[in-house]
Design an enzyme around this catalytic site. Structure first.
Site, PDB file in Angstrom:
ATOM      1  N   PHE B 118      26.773  15.990  61.976  1.00  0.00           N
ATOM      2  CA  PHE B 118      26.973  16.712  63.131  1.00  0.00           C
ATOM      3  C   PHE B 118      25.766  16.385  64.115  1.00  0.00           C
ATOM      4  O   PHE B 118      24.714  15.859  63.490  1.00  0.00           O
ATOM      5  CB  PHE B 118      26.836  18.251  62.747  1.00  0.00           C
ATOM      6  CG  PHE B 118      28.012  18.698  63.013  1.00  0.00           C
ATOM      7  CD1 PHE B 118      29.336  18.386  62.397  1.00  0.00           C
ATOM      8  CD2 PHE B 118      28.097  20.403  63.730  1.00  0.00           C
ATOM      9  CE1 PHE B 118      30.478  19.320  62.834  1.00  0.00           C
ATOM     10  CE2 PHE B 118      29.137  20.924  63.950  1.00  0.00           C
ATOM     11  CZ  PHE B 118      30.287  20.481  63.391  1.00  0.00           C
ATOM     12  N   GLN B 240      24.106  29.419  74.253  1.00  0.00           N
ATOM     13  CA  GLN B 240      24.595  27.922  74.192  1.00  0.00           C
ATOM     14  C   GLN B 240      25.854  27.684  74.929  1.00  0.00           C
ATOM     15  O   GLN B 240      26.824  28.290  74.634  1.00  0.00           O
ATOM     16  CB  GLN B 240      24.710  27.457  72.760  1.00  0.00           C
ATOM     17  CG  GLN B 240      25.367  26.262  72.284  1.00  0.00           C
ATOM     18  CD  GLN B 240      24.944  25.734  70.749  1.00  0.00           C
ATOM     19  OE1 GLN B 240      25.857  26.079  69.977  1.00  0.00           O
ATOM     20  NE2 GLN B 240      23.989  24.795  70.656  1.00  0.00           N
ATOM     21  N   HIS B 242      28.530  25.005  74.869  1.00  0.00           N
ATOM     22  CA  HIS B 242      29.133  23.868  73.756  1.00  0.00           C
ATOM     23  C   HIS B 242      29.648  22.663  74.629  1.00  0.00           C
ATOM     24  O   HIS B 242      30.486  23.158  75.825  1.00  0.00           O
ATOM     25  CB  HIS B 242      30.294  24.423  72.805  1.00  0.00           C
ATOM     26  CG  HIS B 242      30.514  23.716  71.769  1.00  0.00           C
ATOM     27  ND1 HIS B 242      31.285  22.571  72.055  1.00  0.00           N
ATOM     28  CD2 HIS B 242      30.288  23.733  70.419  1.00  0.00           C
ATOM     29  CE1 HIS B 242      31.382  21.828  70.762  1.00  0.00           C
ATOM     30  NE2 HIS B 242      30.832  22.599  69.984  1.00  0.00           N
ATOM     31  N   LEU B 252      37.815  25.790  72.041  1.00  0.00           N
ATOM     32  CA  LEU B 252      36.925  24.858  71.551  1.00  0.00           C
ATOM     33  C   LEU B 252      37.062  23.702  70.871  1.00  0.00           C
ATOM     34  O   LEU B 252      38.366  23.684  70.305  1.00  0.00           O
ATOM     35  CB  LEU B 252      36.014  25.629  70.301  1.00  0.00           C
ATOM     36  CG  LEU B 252      34.637  24.965  69.419  1.00  0.00           C
ATOM     37  CD1 LEU B 252      33.657  24.588  70.495  1.00  0.00           C
ATOM     38  CD2 LEU B 252      34.483  25.720  68.389  1.00  0.00           C
ATOM     39  N   GLU B 255      32.201  19.787  67.477  1.00  0.00           N
ATOM     40  CA  GLU B 255      31.414  18.776  67.499  1.00  0.00           C
ATOM     41  C   GLU B 255      31.735  17.815  66.310  1.00  0.00           C
ATOM     42  O   GLU B 255      31.461  16.596  66.469  1.00  0.00           O
ATOM     43  CB  GLU B 255      30.009  19.304  67.220  1.00  0.00           C
ATOM     44  CG  GLU B 255      28.881  18.363  67.176  1.00  0.00           C
ATOM     45  CD  GLU B 255      27.540  19.208  67.337  1.00  0.00           C
ATOM     46  OE1 GLU B 255      27.323  20.003  68.119  1.00  0.00           O
ATOM     47  OE2 GLU B 255      26.650  18.923  66.382  1.00  0.00           O
ATOM     48  N   ARG B 286      23.080  20.149  71.402  1.00  0.00           N
ATOM     49  CA  ARG B 286      24.021  20.538  72.269  1.00  0.00           C
ATOM     50  C   ARG B 286      23.720  20.678  73.611  1.00  0.00           C
ATOM     51  O   ARG B 286      24.448  20.623  74.457  1.00  0.00           O
ATOM     52  CB  ARG B 286      24.691  21.952  71.604  1.00  0.00           C
ATOM     53  CG  ARG B 286      25.760  21.660  70.581  1.00  0.00           C
ATOM     54  CD  ARG B 286      26.372  22.887  69.864  1.00  0.00           C
ATOM     55  NE  ARG B 286      27.082  22.549  68.772  1.00  0.00           N
ATOM     56  CZ  ARG B 286      27.733  23.319  67.876  1.00  0.00           C
ATOM     57  NH1 ARG B 286      27.652  24.577  68.161  1.00  0.00           N
ATOM     58  NH2 ARG B 286      28.678  22.876  67.112  1.00  0.00           N
ATOM     59  N   HIS B 353      29.250  29.366  74.414  1.00  0.00           N
ATOM     60  CA  HIS B 353      29.971  29.351  73.017  1.00  0.00           C
ATOM     61  C   HIS B 353      29.136  30.375  72.235  1.00  0.00           C
ATOM     62  O   HIS B 353      29.814  30.944  71.280  1.00  0.00           O
ATOM     63  CB  HIS B 353      29.525  28.000  72.782  1.00  0.00           C
ATOM     64  CG  HIS B 353      30.235  27.541  71.247  1.00  0.00           C
ATOM     65  ND1 HIS B 353      31.521  27.750  70.853  1.00  0.00           N
ATOM     66  CD2 HIS B 353      29.516  27.126  70.068  1.00  0.00           C
ATOM     67  CE1 HIS B 353      31.457  27.661  69.337  1.00  0.00           C
ATOM     68  NE2 HIS B 353      30.419  27.178  69.250  1.00  0.00           N
ATOM     69  N   ARG B 398      20.820  26.517  68.945  1.00  0.00           N
ATOM     70  CA  ARG B 398      21.296  26.190  67.653  1.00  0.00           C
ATOM     71  C   ARG B 398      22.022  25.160  67.331  1.00  0.00           C
ATOM     72  O   ARG B 398      22.683  24.352  68.354  1.00  0.00           O
ATOM     73  CB  ARG B 398      22.347  27.443  67.546  1.00  0.00           C
ATOM     74  CG  ARG B 398      23.245  27.246  66.303  1.00  0.00           C
ATOM     75  CD  ARG B 398      23.996  28.331  66.070  1.00  0.00           C
ATOM     76  NE  ARG B 398      25.223  28.399  66.817  1.00  0.00           N
ATOM     77  CZ  ARG B 398      26.179  27.720  66.436  1.00  0.00           C
ATOM     78  NH1 ARG B 398      26.326  26.821  65.682  1.00  0.00           N
ATOM     79  NH2 ARG B 398      27.431  27.578  67.292  1.00  0.00           N
TER      80      ARG B 398
END
Lengths: 235, 587
Positions: B118, B240, B242, B252, B255, B286, B353, B398
């Site tokens: 990730f 955040q 995304h 969504l 990732e 991100r 997000h 995050r």
């Protein structure tokens, strides 16, 4: 203008349910059925009542009967549902209506709880995870993905007739999810609890559940596996 | 008004709430979960790619300290290092517990939990290249986790108040939290739920933005209730975006797609992340990826007639990998983008997000306020965990896969702490009739008002303001304009018209109450975003483009009264490892 017919019932004011008609301007877009409900609630009538949460087909809140077929409003495009410019939205059949499109799911959840939907393994847990081969894990595919939307059970005539005694496709799919899990040790106890004329054997293989499942799962096949396990156990 | 009493009440039935509830239910204390939806409808269900944790499956040498390093760096150094240390070190135990409960993780050939790469992950403190640390159940990890937790709560006979909506906190004369006012949505009955420990696990508030990956239910209810009760919130400017929300729909795309080898392309077909993050490329933080995408679009290299999106290329991975590792993504893409990712790239755009900010807490989930002298003070009776809490493990940005770990670890920690506190005995004065009535004022006012504006129109206006003035890139003068627009909305939101006054399953009433929570969240965000005059993590300012550690290596604290903003120190003293000193953050 899309002609939308919505099932309405408010227990505080209505003696009987009725269908209410709305005209919705979709702008020619292939909206989802949930978008249409949101437009009705925002622009026509704030009292129209339904459940919704994720709006992407994973939370299972908005199972509805859409032009005669159970499905999730948020992932059913108008192009799949609308016939002759008409959209008819009703609550899931077979469960008591609380208000409008909201049904009382208690019986459905009770059947789910009845199959003890949790892993049972009394051996001491290792310091890391319990190992499971990819092949054994693959046996859970098509089972664990259930979102408890109730589209299947409420399309099942056997469940309509015996919602208190027939576990129904959703519950049985989860029963088999644990029977099929290499980590679960309660196979005998699980089968013993299902071994009666109603819990499993009321399934007549009509396959409505398979046809409506918005996640493409196959409860009938899972029920078949349970039947085989029950018959082998009896033999 | 009827009173119902419990030892512990958890508001919210998502991952954090159910993990806390499970801990308390197992302890034998009288516990209840109040959830506005049936628990498996909570937004945790939408988490896809996985839960990041150094369980040393993909790499036997993996070390939680490496995960800690990544998380501190990802936070742009305003994550609290004691909390990050706790999360990363306790994490493996929490993951193995989930597996023992039955969570159907994907597996490696050795039979261990499958881990995928990730963004922002490294080995050996950034020196050893890309790590694969995100534990996954295909691309349905949140669903698998949430259902497993619900199932184990069923097993432990947790009491659930499903489809009950908490409206406001009840405080006694000493300022201690002694429960909440809640409405049974099905009947409309309002009750006082009395409790020795009230845990907010109410999730996020992504619905303050017009374009969001978040569920309809993510309306900042915990933030609204906290602020109205005089509890401050922390780091609310940190939202955040995304990188990969499906263009148009906002849903969504994990990732994990990029973790499995997918990458972003611009209209020239160029893999542009190679220019912005030469090492990590598409697996940079991100915030970094989202900003790069926006720059590509602004510089005219976007797709579509308006040039307003880029694309995520997956087809080179092959059908087999896509169908086994990313089946949910294939489904979502076909449904919402009308694109089959096996054949063509998915149109994507940065989309709101996750709320990094929230109610400040310590690692036990105890809610904190800051006194006049600037010292932390525990708010008796109130706890928070999961997205609504700011413990803070995410700081200014995050890392993917850390939200599920956060909610499991700190849901569990809150439960453990409360169990212990209950055992030692919690004594608090009862709420007086006046205390309860004052907590119920908002609901009473809403029920009585008759001439306000429509809830949907107000919500849309609010979301538009946040989208336009407080998005990926921010600028002082625009934000001040945005704040003026919020000022104009304030009274109108207070006076929102409840068009349906009935009792049975009245979702119109819930939507009005949610709108007021959205507003509180949005206003807090706006005020602190304007106040933090630097760029850090997700907070990118065009007028203050650099990180300013001299003035802003700290948390922001927002008090509703007087809309006061203050600063709070970041923790730089982990217990078992050396402090990770702030460095220039590159990927």
């Amino acid at each position: 203008m899309l002609q939308v017919s919505v099932y309405r019932f408010n227990p505080e004011t209505d003696a009987a349910p009725q269908m209410q008609e709305y005209e919705v301007e979709t702008g020619g877009k292939d909206l989802m059925v949930l978008d249409v409900l949101e437009m009705i609630k925002a622009e026509h009538d704030a009292s129209v009542t339904y459940r919704r949460s994720c709006r992407e087909g994973v939370c299972g809140s908005d199972g509805l009967n859409i032009n005669g077929k159970n499905g999730l409003a948020c992932i059913t495009p108008l192009s799949d549902a609308v016939k002759n410019n008409k959209l008819v939205i009703r609550p899931l059949p077979g469960l008591p209506v609380v208000r409008d499109l909201v049904v009382d799911m208690s019986l459905f959840y009770a059947q789910y709880e009845k199959i003890e939907p949790y892993l049972q393994n009394n051996s001491p847990a290792p310091a890391i995870e319990r190992l499971q081969t990819p092949e054994d894990r693959a046996k859970l595919d098509g089972l664990y993905e259930c979102i408890l939307c109730a589209c299947c059970s409420t399309s099942c005539p056997s469940f309509w007739w015996n919602p208190d005694r027939f576990v129904g496709p959703a519950g049985l799919l989860q029963a088999y999810r644990f029977l099929a899990d290499s980590r679960d040790q309660a196979t005998d106890e699980r089968l013993a609890k299902l071994d009666d004329p109603f819990s499993v054997f009321r399934c007549h293989g009509i396959q409505n559940c398979v046809n409506v499942c918005p996640k493409g799962l196959n409860p009938t096949r899972a029920i078949g596996h349970i039947r085989t396990m029950l018959l082998n156990r009896a033999a | 008004m009827r009173t119902i009493s419990f030892d512990g009440v958890i508001v919210g039935g998502g991952g954090a709430g159910m993990r806390a509830a499970l801990q308390l239910a197992q302890s034998g204390y009288k516990t209840a979960v109040i959830s506005k939806v049936f628990p498996t409808r909570s937004h945790t269900v939408s988490a896809q790619g996985g839960i990041t944790c150094a369980i040393a499956s993909a790499d036997p040498q993996d070390d939680w300290r490496w995960h800690m390093y990544d998380t501190v760096k990802g936070s742009d150094y305003i994550g609290d290092q004691d909390a990050i240390e706790y999360m990363c070190s306790v994490g493996p135990e929490a993951i193995f517990e989930l597996e023992h409960m039955g969570l159907p993780f994907s597996r490696t050939e050795e039979g261990r939990i499958y881990q995928r790469p990730f963004g922002g992950q490294s080995k050996n403190f950034g020196e050893g290249g890309q790590a694969a640390r995100t534990c996954a159940a295909a691309d349905r990890t949140g669903h698998a986790l949430l259902h497993t937790l619900y199932q184990n709560n069923v097993k432990n006979e947790t009491v659930f108040f499903n489809e009950w909506f908490a409206t406001d906190l009840v405080k006694n004369q000493d300022g201690a939290v002694v429960g909440v006012i809640a409405i049974c949505i099905e009947t409309g009955e309002t009750v006082y739920v009395k409790s020795k420990a009230t845990v907010f696990a109410t999730g996020g508030a992504g619905r303050i933005y017009a374009s969001t990956t978040n569920a309809h239910i993510n309306t900042g209810d915990g933030v609204g209730m906290a602020l109205r009760a005089g509890v401050p919130v922390q780091d609310m400017e940190m939202w955040q975006f995304h990188p990969t929300g499906i263009y148009g729909a906002g849903t969504l795309v994990t990732e994990g797609c990029r973790g499995e080898g997918g990458y972003l392309i611009n209209a020239d077909g160029e893999r542009f992340m190679e220019r912005y993050a030469p090492n990590a490329k598409d697996l940079a933080g991100r915030d970094v990826v989202a900003r790069s995408m926006i720059l590509e679009i602004l510089e005219g290299r976007g797709f579509g007639p308006d040039g307003d999106h880029v694309k995520l290329k997956l087809d080179h991975l092959g059908e087999e990998v896509l169908e086994s590792r990313l089946p949910g993504i294939c489904e979502l893409s076909r449904t919402f983008a009308h694109v089959d990712p096996v054949k063509e790239p998915i149109p994507v755009v940065p989309t709101c997000h996750y709320m990094m900010g929230g109610i400040p807490t310590n690692i036990h989930g105890q809610a904190l306020t800051v006194d006049a002298a600037g010292s932390d003070q525990v708010i008796p009776g109130l706890y928070a965990c999961g997205e609504v809490a700011c413990v803070s493990v995410h700081g200014a940005n995050r890392l993917g896969g850390n939200s599920l770990l956060d909610l499991v670890v700190f849901g569990r920690a809150s439960g453990l702490f409360i169990e212990d506190a209950l055992r030692q005995g919690i004594e608090m004065r009862d709420a007086s009739v006046t205390d309860i009535e004052s907590a119920n004022e908002r609901l009473v006012a809403l029920n009585e008002l008759n001439d306000g504006e429509n809830v949907s129109a107000l919500r849309k206006e609010l979301q538009g303001v946040m989208q336009n003035y407080f998005g990926v890139f921010r600028k002082g003068e625009f934000m001040q304009e945005g704040i003026k627009k919020l000022d104009d909305l304030k009274e109108r939101v207070d006076n929102v018209k409840l068009e349906d006054k009935s009792n049975a399953f009245n979702t119109a009433r819930v939507e009005c109450l949610e709108l007021q929570n959205l507003f509180e969240t949005a206003e807090a965000t706006a005020i602190v975003a304007e106040a933090r005059r630097e760029s850090r993590g997700a907070h990118a300012r065009e007028d203050f483009t650099e990180r300013n550690d001299d003035e802003w290596l700290c948390h922001s604290i927002y008090h509703r009264e007087g809309r006061a903003v203050s600063k709070r120190s970041v923790n730089f003293t982990p217990k078992t490892v050396d402090t990770f000193q702030p460095k220039v953050r590159t990927y």
